[in-house]
Each structure stands twice: as C-alpha cells, then as structure tokens.
Design an enzyme around this catalytic site. Structure first.
Site, PDB file in Angstrom:
ATOM      1  N   ASN A  91       0.864  -1.182   0.000  1.00  0.00           N
ATOM      2  CA  ASN A  91       0.000   0.000   0.000  1.00  0.00           C
ATOM      3  C   ASN A  91       0.899   1.230   0.000  1.00  0.00           C
ATOM      4  OD1 ASN A  91      -2.389  -1.532   0.193  1.00  0.00           O
ATOM      5  ND2 ASN A  91      -2.179  -1.689   2.411  1.00  0.00           N
ATOM      6  N   GLN A  98      -2.364   3.113   2.955  1.00  0.00           N
ATOM      7  CA  GLN A  98      -1.160   3.024   3.788  1.00  0.00           C
ATOM      8  C   GLN A  98      -1.399   3.801   5.081  1.00  0.00           C
ATOM      9  OE1 GLN A  98       2.523   4.399   1.992  1.00  0.00           O
ATOM     10  NE2 GLN A  98       3.759   3.608   3.698  1.00  0.00           N
ATOM     11  N   HIS A 104       6.837  -1.311   3.801  1.00  0.00           N
ATOM     12  CA  HIS A 104       6.575  -2.686   4.235  1.00  0.00           C
ATOM     13  C   HIS A 104       5.828  -3.439   3.154  1.00  0.00           C
ATOM     14  CE1 HIS A 104       3.248  -0.133   5.665  1.00  0.00           C
ATOM     15  NE2 HIS A 104       2.451  -1.172   5.446  1.00  0.00           N
TER      16      HIS A 104
HETATM   17  P1  5GP Z   1      -0.597  -0.334   5.855  1.00  0.00           P
HETATM   18  O1  5GP Z   1      -2.042  -0.022   6.144  1.00  0.00           O
HETATM   19  O2  5GP Z   1       0.292   0.856   6.181  1.00  0.00           O
HETATM   20  O3  5GP Z   1      -0.341  -0.899   4.501  1.00  0.00           O
HETATM   21  O4  5GP Z   1      -0.200  -1.508   6.848  1.00  0.00           O
HETATM   22  C1  5GP Z   1       0.148  -1.316   8.173  1.00  0.00           C
HETATM   23  C2  5GP Z   1      -0.081  -2.621   8.867  1.00  0.00           C
HETATM   24  O5  5GP Z   1       0.548  -2.576  10.127  1.00  0.00           O
HETATM   25  C3  5GP Z   1      -1.572  -2.938   9.138  1.00  0.00           C
HETATM   26  O6  5GP Z   1      -1.917  -4.145   8.475  1.00  0.00           O
HETATM   27  C4  5GP Z   1      -1.649  -3.048  10.652  1.00  0.00           C
HETATM   28  O7  5GP Z   1      -2.514  -4.069  11.085  1.00  0.00           O
HETATM   29  C5  5GP Z   1      -0.209  -3.312  11.050  1.00  0.00           C
HETATM   30  N1  5GP Z   1       0.142  -2.830  12.372  1.00  0.00           N
HETATM   31  C6  5GP Z   1      -0.189  -1.623  12.911  1.00  0.00           C
HETATM   32  N2  5GP Z   1       0.333  -1.502  14.145  1.00  0.00           N
HETATM   33  C7  5GP Z   1       1.008  -2.669  14.385  1.00  0.00           C
HETATM   34  C8  5GP Z   1       1.771  -3.141  15.509  1.00  0.00           C
HETATM   35  O8  5GP Z   1       1.947  -2.473  16.526  1.00  0.00           O
HETATM   36  N3  5GP Z   1       2.307  -4.379  15.405  1.00  0.00           N
HETATM   37  C9  5GP Z   1       2.146  -5.152  14.276  1.00  0.00           C
HETATM   38  N4  5GP Z   1       2.709  -6.374  14.296  1.00  0.00           N
HETATM   39  N5  5GP Z   1       1.443  -4.741  13.196  1.00  0.00           N
HETATM   40  C10 5GP Z   1       0.895  -3.508  13.255  1.00  0.00           C
END
Ligand code: 5GP
Ligand code: ZN
Length: 118
Positions: A91, A98, A104
């Site tokens: 994302n 994101q 990531h």
């Molecule tokens: P994005 O939405 O930026 O593509 O993905 C961020 C991801 O990080 C989400 O899927 C969310 O669940 C994960 N995430 C957010 N905070 C934490 C955390 O403290 N620990 C872990 N292991 N994952 C997290």
C-alpha cells in the site's frame, strides 16, 4: 539523513526492539513479523531496517535493500504457507490505504484472493 531511524515511527521501534512483535524471520537488512490485525491466515509484514516512507522511495534510494525485502517476502511465504500461492501488497500513500509510513510488504496467504483487489 535518508534511511535513518525516525523517533516517531512504529516500525523503526519494532526494528530497535522498543515495540514487541512476533518476528518470524530476520536478516541483516530486514525484519519479518506477524501483522497485529491479520487479514488472512498468513499475514506477515516484511520491512527494511532502514527507514523510508514507502516501497518506491526505498527502491529509488536503496535498490539492493528493496530486493532484499522482495526476496524475504518470497522466503517467508514459503516458510509460512509452503508452495501454495501468496500475495505481496505494498500500500503506497494514504489514498491507497497506507497507515504506517515505513516501507513494508504485506505477505498474505492461506486463503483465496479476488482480482481486482478491493
Ligand atoms: P498499511 O495499512 O500501512 O499498509 O499496513 C500497516 C499494517 O501494520 C496494518 O496491516 C496493521 O494491522 C499493522 N500494524 C499496525 N500496528 C502494528 C503493531 O503495533 N504491530 C504489528 N505487528 N502490526 C501492526
Ligand atoms: Zn521507520
């Protein structure tokens, strides 16, 4: 400086061990850990240890480390999900969902996936 840890970045804190995570694989340049809110039976995040806001800026500045993230995504999928198919998602930008602005790869597996994605 580009790539330096950011004090207010959640994933930099995971790299430093300041925030706990369930790490499934680590290399010199990457960490792979389980997503806290899994969207599939296998949902692992692969991050570079260096800080870049998203995958594109990582690849532009550090193509070797971007390649490490991709290689590790494939290896984690094999480790967690065997030879079955998997999906890698980056994302990029708030408009695409994101929420954490440290590059990531989401590695998703263990269920079927639709195309086009939601
Ligand atoms: P994005 O939405 O930026 O593509 O993905 C961020 C991801 O990080 C989400 O899927 C969310 O669940 C994960 N995430 C957010 N905070 C934490 C955390 O403290 N620990 C872990 N292991 N994952 C997290
Ligand atoms: Zn960071």
């Amino acid at each position: 400086m580009a790539g330096e840890p950011q004090a207010d970045c959640l994933f930099c804190k995971i790299v430093k061990g300041e925030v706990p995570a369930t790490v499934v694989k680590e290399t010199e340049t990457t960490v792979a850990f389980r997503d806290i809110n899994p969207q599939a039976p296998v949902h692992v995040l692969v991050i570079p240890k260096v800080h870049y806001a998203d995958a594109g800026s990582l690849a532009a500045a550090e193509p070797g480390i971007a390649a490490d993230v991709l290689r590790e995504a494939g290896e984690v999928a094999l480790q967690e999900n065997g030879e079955k198919g998997f999906r890698i998602v980056f994302n990029t930008g708030a408009g695409a969902g994101q929420t954490v602005f440290h590059a990531h790869a989401h590695v998703l597996g263990g269920r079927g996936f639709n195309w086009p994605p939601g």
